[in-house]
Write an enzyme that holds these catalytic residues in place. Structure first.
Site, PDB file in Angstrom:
ATOM      1  N   GLU A  25     -20.645  29.357  19.728  1.00  0.00           N
ATOM      2  CA  GLU A  25     -19.504  29.306  20.638  1.00  0.00           C
ATOM      3  C   GLU A  25     -18.567  28.181  20.247  1.00  0.00           C
ATOM      4  O   GLU A  25     -19.000  27.149  19.723  1.00  0.00           O
ATOM      5  CB  GLU A  25     -20.004  29.089  22.075  1.00  0.00           C
ATOM      6  CG  GLU A  25     -20.751  30.307  22.601  1.00  0.00           C
ATOM      7  CD  GLU A  25     -21.325  30.126  23.997  1.00  0.00           C
ATOM      8  OE1 GLU A  25     -21.238  31.089  24.771  1.00  0.00           O
ATOM      9  OE2 GLU A  25     -21.866  29.055  24.312  1.00  0.00           O
ATOM     10  N   CYS A  68     -13.246  22.468  20.599  1.00  0.00           N
ATOM     11  CA  CYS A  68     -14.611  21.958  20.485  1.00  0.00           C
ATOM     12  C   CYS A  68     -15.381  22.944  19.601  1.00  0.00           C
ATOM     13  O   CYS A  68     -15.541  24.108  19.968  1.00  0.00           O
ATOM     14  CB  CYS A  68     -15.212  21.865  21.887  1.00  0.00           C
ATOM     15  SG  CYS A  68     -16.907  21.285  21.909  1.00  0.00           S
ATOM     16  N   CYS A  82     -32.621  17.450  23.064  1.00  0.00           N
ATOM     17  CA  CYS A  82     -32.326  16.645  24.251  1.00  0.00           C
ATOM     18  C   CYS A  82     -32.578  17.518  25.489  1.00  0.00           C
ATOM     19  O   CYS A  82     -32.056  18.637  25.576  1.00  0.00           O
ATOM     20  CB  CYS A  82     -30.887  16.154  24.226  1.00  0.00           C
ATOM     21  SG  CYS A  82     -30.508  15.200  22.731  1.00  0.00           S
TER      22      CYS A  82
END
Ligand code: SAH
Length: 368
Positions: A107, A120, A131
């Site tokens: 994405e 982004c 994480c």
């Protein structure tokens, strides 16, 4: 021997074939020459891809049809198919799901602000850093993206802005953040090459200023040191999330390998060399890392190691599937900011875009 049934013919998962955007301008000329074409055709192809942002052979009318077919066939294999795009924030945030040649999904998120447009981008499909508060980290690493797969996300975003796909009319893609899926410094060589392709002036590259590109890392210390030697002007962001090793070992598991102090030293080296302020990313998690005393500790740590060359970006934790954690209440957040600033360290809260379409920090999971 009879042919195997199609089901055994499924594409192998892996990097795509070589693409124009994998190559330097010089390598492009060599590649074109090795196909028996005039080297200047490399420049024509580059103009189409990096300048006009097109991969459509029909638009390349300055190249004779036969040569065009050969060159595009060899040097521009299809990289991404758009699966879908979803919008939020009155259309100014747009998340796009892309499928690679081997079925891999990633994405990227385009965000338009009054004064800029930021894309982004993903550097890996999935992420191996694990994480626990990040949706991408929960899914594990599928594979690295190629340089061209990274660059082509930017080409698409730049074309979307130019074509006015977001409200506000045609505009320019001004900023790139490596804050999508993946750990950019774990795909080091391809990411560095991608930075060159993104930033070199057209037709060598897409011509976005290095200073408008941010590379974000969990803190892979040897890779930060290496980045320091590249003589780039990109902004470095470090996902710190807490100033103490004990908690960071659990929030950012790679901390068991490179401790906070080492990450700080590496970040300082980068700031000194480039003169650029380092961004510290800090996802604020209720009752986990949002205590006032931790804000003091963070401020002191950053002032000690980075002096004025630092800026803290607080990110209110975005919800992820199956996570028991949530964002801190606003008064706690305000108090955290106040106490960090009290130490003389700049601190702002990031405006969180795209939460309702799972496009915000840590929510990218690329489910088909
Ligand atoms: N792997 C790199 C690049 C990803 S950037 C890195 O970690 O820096 C994505 C940013 O969003 C990182 O700072 C990450 O820690 C943060 N993040 C991840 N999950 C989040 C969540 N649920 N809410 C808010 N921020 C999150």
């Amino acid at each position: 021997m009879t042919a195997l049934p199609l089901v055994f013919d499924a594409p192998k998962r892996g990097l795509p074939p070589r693409h124009l955007a994998d190559l330097t301008a010089e390598q492009r000329r060599e590649a074109v020459a090795s196909l028996g074409e005039q080297p200047f055709r490399a420049n024509q192809l580059s103009n189409h891809y990096f300048g006009r942002l097109t991969v459509d052979p029909d638009a390349m009318t300055d190249i004779p049809a036969a040569a065009r077919e050969k060159l595009v066939g060899d040097l521009m294999p299809p990289l991404w198919t758009e699966v879908r795009s979803v919008e939020a924030d009155a259309g100014t945030t747009r998340k796009t799901l892309l499928r690679a040649h081997d079925g891999t999904l990633v994405e990227s998120v385009l965000m338009r602000y009054p004064d800029r447009a930021t894309l982004c981008i993903s550097s890996q499909a999935g992420c191996g850093m694990a994480c626990p508060f990040c949706a991408t980290g929960q899914g594990g690493l599928q594979r690295n993206l190629s340089t061209a797969e990274i660059v082509d996300q930017v080409r698409r975003g730049a074309a979307a802005m130019r074509d006015g796909l977001l409200p506000g009319g045609p505009g320019r893609l001004s900023n790139i953040v490596f804050m999508g899926m993946g750990e950019p410094l774990a795909n080091y060589k391809r990411v560095i090459e991608a930075v060159h392709r993104i930033c070199d002036p057209a037709p060598a590259g897409l011509g976005i200023s290095q200073r408008s590109v941010t590379v974000s890392t969990v803190g892979l210390v040897p890779a930060i040191r290496k980045l320091t030697e590249e003589n780039l002007q990109v902004r470095l962001a470090v996902s710190l999330h807490t100033p103490d090793d004990e908690l960071r070992d659990t929030l950012v598991p790679v901390n068991t390998r490179w401790k906070v102090a080492e990450v700080m030293e590496a970040a300082r080296g980068y700031a000194d060399r480039t003169g650029r302020r380092v961004s510290i990313e800090y996802a604020l998690i209720r009752d986990i890392n949002d205590q006032g005393w931790r804000a003091d500790m963070l401020g002191k740590l950053l002032r000690r190691h980075l002096g004025p060359l630092v800026h803290v970006n607080l990110i209110p934790l975005n919800p992820t599937p199956g996570s028991k954690w949530d964002a801190s209440p606003k008064p706690v957040e305000r108090e955290f900011v106040r106490r960090v600033k009290e130490q003389g360290v700049e601190c702002t809260v990031r405006d969180t875009r795209g939460q309702e379409i799972a496009a915000a920090c840590g929510q990218l999971a690329a489910e088909g």
